[in-house]
Design a protein around this motif. Sequence first.
Motif, mmCIF file in Angstrom:
data_model
loop_
_atom_site.group_PDB
_atom_site.id
_atom_site.type_symbol
_atom_site.label_atom_id
_atom_site.label_comp_id
_atom_site.label_asym_id
_atom_site.label_seq_id
_atom_site.Cartn_x
_atom_site.Cartn_y
_atom_site.Cartn_z
ATOM 1 N N THR A 1 0.828 -1.207 0.000
ATOM 2 C CA THR A 1 0.000 0.000 0.000
ATOM 3 C C THR A 1 0.858 1.251 0.000
ATOM 4 N N GLN A 2 1.862 1.277 0.849
ATOM 5 C CA GLN A 2 2.720 2.462 0.886
ATOM 6 C C GLN A 2 3.488 2.604 -0.419
ATOM 7 N N LYS A 3 3.984 1.504 -0.956
ATOM 8 C CA LYS A 3 4.734 1.552 -2.216
ATOM 9 C C LYS A 3 3.860 2.078 -3.347
ATOM 10 N N THR A 4 2.648 1.560 -3.456
ATOM 11 C CA THR A 4 1.739 1.981 -4.521
ATOM 12 C C THR A 4 1.415 3.463 -4.415
ATOM 13 N N ASN A 5 1.121 3.931 -3.215
ATOM 14 C CA ASN A 5 0.747 5.331 -3.044
ATOM 15 C C ASN A 5 1.916 6.280 -3.242
ATOM 16 N N THR B 1 2.847 6.640 -7.212
ATOM 17 C CA THR B 1 2.028 7.557 -8.005
ATOM 18 C C THR B 1 2.458 8.999 -7.811
ATOM 19 N N THR B 2 3.236 9.257 -6.766
ATOM 20 C CA THR B 2 3.680 10.612 -6.466
ATOM 21 C C THR B 2 5.115 10.847 -6.937
ATOM 22 N N THR B 3 5.847 9.798 -7.294
ATOM 23 C CA THR B 3 7.277 9.916 -7.574
ATOM 24 C C THR B 3 7.622 10.165 -9.032
ATOM 25 N N ALA B 4 6.675 10.411 -9.860
ATOM 26 C CA ALA B 4 6.927 10.506 -11.300
ATOM 27 C C ALA B 4 8.170 11.325 -11.628
ATOM 28 N N ASN B 5 8.274 12.538 -11.168
ATOM 29 C CA ASN B 5 9.412 13.386 -11.521
ATOM 30 C C ASN B 5 10.052 14.007 -10.284
ATOM 31 N N THR B 6 10.221 13.221 -9.259
ATOM 32 C CA THR B 6 10.793 13.759 -8.032
ATOM 33 C C THR B 6 11.833 12.813 -7.464
ATOM 34 N N LYS B 7 12.731 13.370 -6.673
ATOM 35 C CA LYS B 7 13.760 12.548 -6.042
ATOM 36 C C LYS B 7 13.666 12.665 -4.524
ATOM 37 N N VAL C 1 11.184 8.404 0.581
ATOM 38 C CA VAL C 1 9.878 7.804 0.845
ATOM 39 C C VAL C 1 9.201 8.542 1.989
ATOM 40 N N SER C 2 9.968 8.897 2.993
ATOM 41 C CA SER C 2 9.411 9.614 4.141
ATOM 42 C C SER C 2 8.793 10.942 3.717
ATOM 43 N N LYS C 3 9.489 11.694 2.882
ATOM 44 C CA LYS C 3 8.972 12.988 2.411
ATOM 45 C C LYS C 3 7.770 12.805 1.494
ATOM 46 N N LEU C 4 7.791 11.783 0.651
ATOM 47 C CA LEU C 4 6.648 11.519 -0.226
ATOM 48 C C LEU C 4 5.412 11.173 0.591
ATOM 49 N N CYS C 5 5.602 10.334 1.599
ATOM 50 C CA CYS C 5 4.467 9.970 2.454
ATOM 51 C C CYS C 5 3.938 11.185 3.196
ATOM 52 N N GLU C 6 4.843 12.014 3.667
ATOM 53 C CA GLU C 6 4.425 13.248 4.342
ATOM 54 C C GLU C 6 3.613 14.120 3.395
ATOM 55 N N ARG C 7 4.050 14.205 2.164
ATOM 56 C CA ARG C 7 3.381 15.035 1.164
ATOM 57 C C ARG C 7 1.950 14.577 0.889
ATOM 58 N N ILE C 8 1.726 13.254 0.871
ATOM 59 C CA ILE C 8 0.386 12.773 0.550
ATOM 60 C C ILE C 8 -0.445 12.430 1.782
ATOM 61 N N GLY C 9 0.168 12.532 2.968
ATOM 62 C CA GLY C 9 -0.606 12.373 4.190
ATOM 63 C C GLY C 9 -0.509 11.037 4.898
ATOM 64 N N ILE C 10 0.441 10.202 4.523
ATOM 65 C CA ILE C 10 0.651 8.944 5.252
ATOM 66 C C ILE C 10 1.482 9.270 6.489
ATOM 67 N N ILE D 1 3.884 5.110 10.147
ATOM 68 C CA ILE D 1 3.665 4.001 9.206
ATOM 69 C C ILE D 1 4.899 3.809 8.332
ATOM 70 N N VAL D 2 5.563 4.906 7.985
ATOM 71 C CA VAL D 2 6.820 4.796 7.239
ATOM 72 C C VAL D 2 7.810 3.963 8.048
ATOM 73 N N ASN D 3 7.859 4.212 9.348
ATOM 74 C CA ASN D 3 8.776 3.457 10.214
ATOM 75 C C ASN D 3 8.373 1.988 10.323
ATOM 76 N N VAL D 4 7.078 1.719 10.415
ATOM 77 C CA VAL D 4 6.608 0.327 10.465
ATOM 78 C C VAL D 4 6.972 -0.382 9.169
ATOM 79 N N ARG D 5 6.741 0.298 8.029
ATOM 80 C CA ARG D 5 7.084 -0.296 6.737
ATOM 81 C C ARG D 5 8.581 -0.560 6.648
#
Length: 93
Positions: free
Chosen positions: A11-15, A18-24, A27-36, A40-44
């Motif tokens: 679930t975390q990978k899929t979400n 979809t946000t990583t198309a043109n960004t570097k 994972v922690s920052k991407l999850c923060e950006r979309i609201g995860i 949960i990042v730490n659990v993953r």
Amino acid sequence: QQNYRRGVLKTQKTNTQTTTANTKLSVSKLCERIGIPDWIVNVRHDASHGPNGDMPSLPTLRIAACTLLGFIGDYYWLEQRDLRNSMRNNALD
């Protein structure tokens, strides 16, 4: 336990994909950006790379899975519902 682990990982990978198309971003920052939540990042991370192959406890994985289901409902399904309603309203006009 393995099923919850897989669910959290996928679930975390899929979400984040979809946000990583043109960004570097991490994972922690991407999850923060979309609201995860960060926990949960730490659990993953622990489920993937835990020390000595240790996995988060089953209760922790269950809470993470339930939280991610709520996130999917809010982030994806509510958006789809609103889009469908908008399309239906436009068709009726």
